[in-house]
Design a protein around this motif. Structure first.
Motif, mmCIF file in Angstrom:
data_model
loop_
_atom_site.group_PDB
_atom_site.id
_atom_site.type_symbol
_atom_site.label_atom_id
_atom_site.label_comp_id
_atom_site.label_asym_id
_atom_site.label_seq_id
_atom_site.Cartn_x
_atom_site.Cartn_y
_atom_site.Cartn_z
ATOM 1 N N GLU A 216 64.003 50.415 8.246
ATOM 2 C CA GLU A 216 65.444 49.287 9.147
ATOM 3 C C GLU A 216 65.928 50.123 10.043
ATOM 4 O OE1 GLU A 216 67.869 48.233 5.987
ATOM 5 O OE2 GLU A 216 67.037 46.403 5.701
ATOM 6 N N LEU A 359 77.249 41.516 16.835
ATOM 7 C CA LEU A 359 75.847 42.608 17.097
ATOM 8 C C LEU A 359 75.131 41.771 18.147
ATOM 9 C CD1 LEU A 359 74.496 42.742 13.079
ATOM 10 C CD2 LEU A 359 75.471 44.344 14.578
ATOM 11 N N HIS A 429 76.508 46.500 8.250
ATOM 12 C CA HIS A 429 75.137 46.205 7.810
ATOM 13 C C HIS A 429 74.841 46.982 6.004
ATOM 14 C CE1 HIS A 429 74.182 49.849 9.591
ATOM 15 N NE2 HIS A 429 72.553 49.955 8.852
ATOM 16 N N GLN A 430 75.363 47.396 5.714
ATOM 17 C CA GLN A 430 75.754 48.798 4.956
ATOM 18 C C GLN A 430 76.769 47.928 3.976
ATOM 19 O OE1 GLN A 430 75.269 52.811 5.179
ATOM 20 N NE2 GLN A 430 73.557 52.664 6.348
#
Length: 450
Positions: A216, A359, A429-430
């Motif tokens: 990713e 995003l 995103h984490q």
């Protein structure tokens, strides 16, 4: 209320400490015993003489409008333990204020305060009168762009070699090759690319599922490379974001905005060579959230610092790109004061929607600032999460792995006690990284979690 407005709490003062040792040492100096000649004026200055091991006491001055500090001690820490002790004495958080108002400022304190005011005015005048040779600036920009382009092309080759050889080879090669590549990006004057390379190097062997995470991050780095190499064909706002992501400083040419800015969070990060301080601010009237960045040499804290939970009457100017989050402090109009305000917050679903929209404009955005209202920290099958405490459609967001290993998690759990709390943090995103929280029992008290 006094000449300095609402005084800070001891927690807000100690949050300015550069490390745990300074925090402990400063706490011991927060009593009247070692101090003499302490005083304050009505313009944000506090001073005092602190008894040390020698004959001559240390002369300590704090300008609360910065805040800024000076001390005659030999410490290289900033602020030193004497400045922290003086602020604790001034706060009077553990037994009433002990720093009296003074009719006159001592000569030794006035000399530093006058010099600071003069330097501030000189800097403003220099900024207003500075002229730049546009042709020379253009040539410098072209040379740097050429170096970044060469670095991006080299990084593309490095990523192609990695994927051609298989991700398993990344774990066998170790971190050295990544650090060498990062150094080449620094030489190419692309610190943003260097940071992404170091992040790639930290993923192999980092735990279950690391190949997926590495793939990713490789894809995002490849996307940034290709975007830079095609920047002349991108829309203006996206091109500005790409330039900022590779490490080019964007101008702060947005419209200046004056507001009462609540200091939501402050924390430092380091890459071994540079210490970066991130300060999140929230506008009481505008409702906007902005980020102040300041930098210091490795091992030394940046000078810009504000106690978490205070409010700044100040003017900010946003930078171009990056979603307009980053801003610079243009002017501060009053001493930072304690307050009872806090962000309103929303649901987990609204926070995720906001991050998703951000995003769209910045695919490399690691985190987006959000405030979650009435959420409950809970232990789930795969770790801790924050879940909506009320409503029919209850959603949850997981905490990042780093947040689950920090003491702030247990501070948040204790504050919640199983009930809903309001939490500010960074959504990415984490997962979600909590940075500050407010309890329904004390809605005006900002509890730092970092």
């Amino acid at each position: 209320m006094d000449e300095q407005g609402v005084r800070w709490t001891s927690d807000q003062v100690l949050a300015l400490a550069p490390d745990g040792a300074s925090r402990t040492a400063g706490s011991k100096l927060g009593t009247a015993g070692p101090w003499s000649g302490a005083g304050l004026d009505g313009q944000g200055a506090v001073w005092g003489l602190c008894k040390g091991s020698g004959r001559t006491p240390y002369r300590t001055v704090v300008d609360l409008t910065g805040p800024a500090y000076t001390c005659s001690c030999p410490s290289r820490k900033f602020p030193c333990k004497h400045a922290l002790g003086l602020l604790l004495l001034w706060s009077g958080d553990t037994g009433g204020a002990r720093v009296p108002a003074a009719a006159e400022v001592p000569d030794w304190a006035e000399k530093w305060l006058a010099g600071r005011r003069e330097r501030t005015e000189s800097a403003r005048a220099a900024t207003a009168t500075t002229t730049v040779d546009p042709e020379a600036a253009r040539r410098r920009a072209e040379r740097r762009a050429a170096r970044i382009t060469a670095g991006a092309q080299e990084l593309e080759q490095r990523l192609a070699d990695l994927l051609r050889g298989g991700l398993a080879s990344a774990e066998q090669a170790g971190y050295g090759l990544w650090e060498e590549t990062a150094a080449r990006m620094v030489d190419a004057q692309a610190p943003g690319l260097a940071g992404r390379v170091r992040e790639l190097g930290s993923i192999p062997g980092s735990g279950p599922g690391w190949p997926v995470r590495l793939l990713e991050e490789c894809a995002l780095t490849h996307l940034l490379d290709r975007a830079w190499l095609s920047a002349d064909r991108l829309p203006g706002p996206l091109a500005a974001t790409v330039r900022s992501r590779v490490g080019l400083t964007a101008p702060s040419d947005g419209a200046a905005l004056r507001d009462r800015w609540l200091v939501l969070a402050q924390y430092d990060g380091s890459d071994g060579k540079l210490t970066t301080r991130r300060i999140w601010l929230h506008g009481e009237t505008s409702g906007r959230t902005h980020l102040l960045l300041s930098f210091g040499a490795a091992g030394r804290a940046p000078q810009q610092a504000f106690p978490v939970g205070v409010v700044l009457d100040a003017e900010l100017r946003p930078y171009v790109g990056g979603g307009g989050l980053r801003a610079e402090l243009v002017e501060q109009f009053a001493v930072p004061a304690s307050t009872g305000v806090r962000p309103r917050g929303g649901t987990v679903g609204a926070a995720l929607d906001a991050y998703g929209l951000a995003l769209r404009d910045d695919p490399w955005l690691d985190a987006w600032p959000v405030t979650l209202a009435e959420v409950v920290p809970a232990r789930a099958e795969y770790g801790w999460q924050l879940a909506d405490g009320r409503g029919a459609e209850r959603e949850a967001v997981p905490l990042t792995r780093s947040a689950q290993s920090q003491p702030g998690l247990w501070r948040l759990v204790a504050l919640s006690g199983g009930g809903p709390v309001t939490v500010f943090g960074e959504c990415g995103h984490q997962g979600f990284t909590p940075l500050a929280a407010w309890s329904p029992d004390a809605p005006g008290e900002t509890v730092p979690l970092v």
